[in-house]
Design a protein around this motif. Sequence first.
Motif, short mmCIF file in Angstrom:
data_model
loop_
_atom_site.label_atom_id
_atom_site.label_comp_id
_atom_site.label_asym_id
_atom_site.label_seq_id
_atom_site.Cartn_x
_atom_site.Cartn_y
_atom_site.Cartn_z
N ASN A 66 -1.28 -1.82 2.58
CA ASN A 66 -1.56 -0.43 2.19
C ASN A 66 -2.87 0.06 2.79
O ASN A 66 -3.01 1.22 3.18
CB ASN A 66 -1.63 -0.31 0.67
CG ASN A 66 -0.24 -0.39 0.03
OD1 ASN A 66 0.76 -0.06 0.69
ND2 ASN A 66 -0.16 -0.81 -1.22
N ASN B 25 -1.29 -5.01 -0.91
CA ASN B 25 -2.48 -4.16 -0.95
C ASN B 25 -3.19 -4.13 0.41
O ASN B 25 -3.72 -3.09 0.83
CB ASN B 25 -3.45 -4.67 -2.02
CG ASN B 25 -2.90 -4.45 -3.42
OD1 ASN B 25 -2.08 -3.55 -3.62
ND2 ASN B 25 -3.33 -5.27 -4.38
N ASN C 92 3.68 1.51 -4.00
CA ASN C 92 2.47 1.39 -3.16
C ASN C 92 2.41 0.06 -2.43
O ASN C 92 1.41 -0.27 -1.83
CB ASN C 92 1.22 1.54 -4.03
CG ASN C 92 1.12 0.44 -5.07
OD1 ASN C 92 2.09 -0.25 -5.32
ND2 ASN C 92 -0.07 0.31 -5.65
N ASN C 93 3.52 -0.72 -2.49
CA ASN C 93 3.56 -1.98 -1.76
C ASN C 93 4.44 -1.80 -0.53
O ASN C 93 5.61 -1.45 -0.63
CB ASN C 93 4.12 -3.08 -2.67
CG ASN C 93 3.80 -4.47 -2.12
OD1 ASN C 93 3.84 -4.69 -0.92
ND2 ASN C 93 3.52 -5.39 -3.04
N ILE C 94 3.92 -2.11 0.61
CA ILE C 94 4.60 -1.86 1.88
C ILE C 94 5.38 -3.04 2.38
O ILE C 94 6.16 -2.93 3.34
CB ILE C 94 3.55 -1.42 2.94
CG1 ILE C 94 4.22 -0.82 4.17
CG2 ILE C 94 2.69 -2.63 3.33
CD1 ILE C 94 5.02 0.41 3.85
#
Length: 396
Positions: free
Chosen positions: A50, A47, A80-82
């Motif tokens: 992100n 997060n 959505n997790n990089i």
Amino acid sequence: MHKGKELSLNIRFCILSVLAVSLISVTITALLLTRYYGQKQYQTIGNICNGIIEARPDSRLLLAEVLKEHKEAPDMAAENNILPAFGYQPADFWDPSYISLFSGIGFAAGALLFILALWYRHKKELSRIKALTHYLGKVNTGAQGLLLETADDEYSRLQDEIYKTVTSLYQTRDEALKAKNNFADNLFNIAHQLKTPITAISLSNQMMLEHPSGIYPKQIKQQLHRLTRFEETLLLLSRIDAGTLVLERKEVDLFTVLTLAADHLQELFRQAKVSIDIPEMGAVSVMADLEWTMEAVINLFKNCMEHTPKGKTVHGTYEQNPLYAQILIWDEGPGFDKEDIPHLFERFYRGKNAKEGGIGIGLPLAKAIIEMQNGVISAGNTAEHHACFEIRIYSH
């Protein structure tokens, strides 16, 4: 001491079981919590990354290509997790090898401990079963020393029931042996008592044939009467022993019982030149069978009369208290011999001063009748050394 030892063994098993289950539970809980918090860390850092991407929108296309390449990676986070784009995996935040190792060791230790507890308990159960089996084997072979050591475990109730059953069987056996011996003794005594009148009848008959006389039929009649009385008494005792004699319980006045018994013996007292004294002492009633109670009192009066010198008196009194009604019957004779007192109510027992011709069942019959009516009877000597009988019939 043995009971405390058995109790501590049960406590040990419980402790081992609880410890084993606790160890397994803690291991599984630690494994799940470690994995959970590793995932949370992974998500949290993702997060944060992100947030950085949102600050640099120009890197979105590049990141999308990287995510696409690593889409098949195991344990990847959501799109959505990089973190996977930078080469990070969830395992980087928790080491599964060490966790699996320690979890495996903990689980194995707990399982081993639990198996050890089960094995220990099983061993103790086998030991208890073996001990009970050995005990029953001793019982079957009639070995001595059949006491069981007390124990407090799952088999304690079974052990108690086995011991009660064995004790009951031994008591039954002892009673059967005692009854067998009593039967043999009684049979011998009966045969002995029958021999005397039969011999007398035979001799009287022979003498009557050789020397006819009116005295011999009279002697035969007396012996036949004696045999009839003996037969009736034996039948009565057998009914009492079998529990088939039914007594009628009604309110009975003790003065009436004593006077009626004396009336039945009036002729015998007159022939023996012995008087009888029964003073009126008020109304005293008991719940009893009049006829059979009177039969018991007759036997006591007769026994006293037979041992009272001519011109003397047999006495009968009665009284009552809140617990029981009491009858006292005593004579003015020489009293009982000290050695005879413990045996006076035994069947066919004849004391040192017993009258010739007695058969020794009058007092046992009186005792049986009184005891069937919630009473007790005893014998002894008065302070003046005269024979005395005491009857107590309890109110409850």
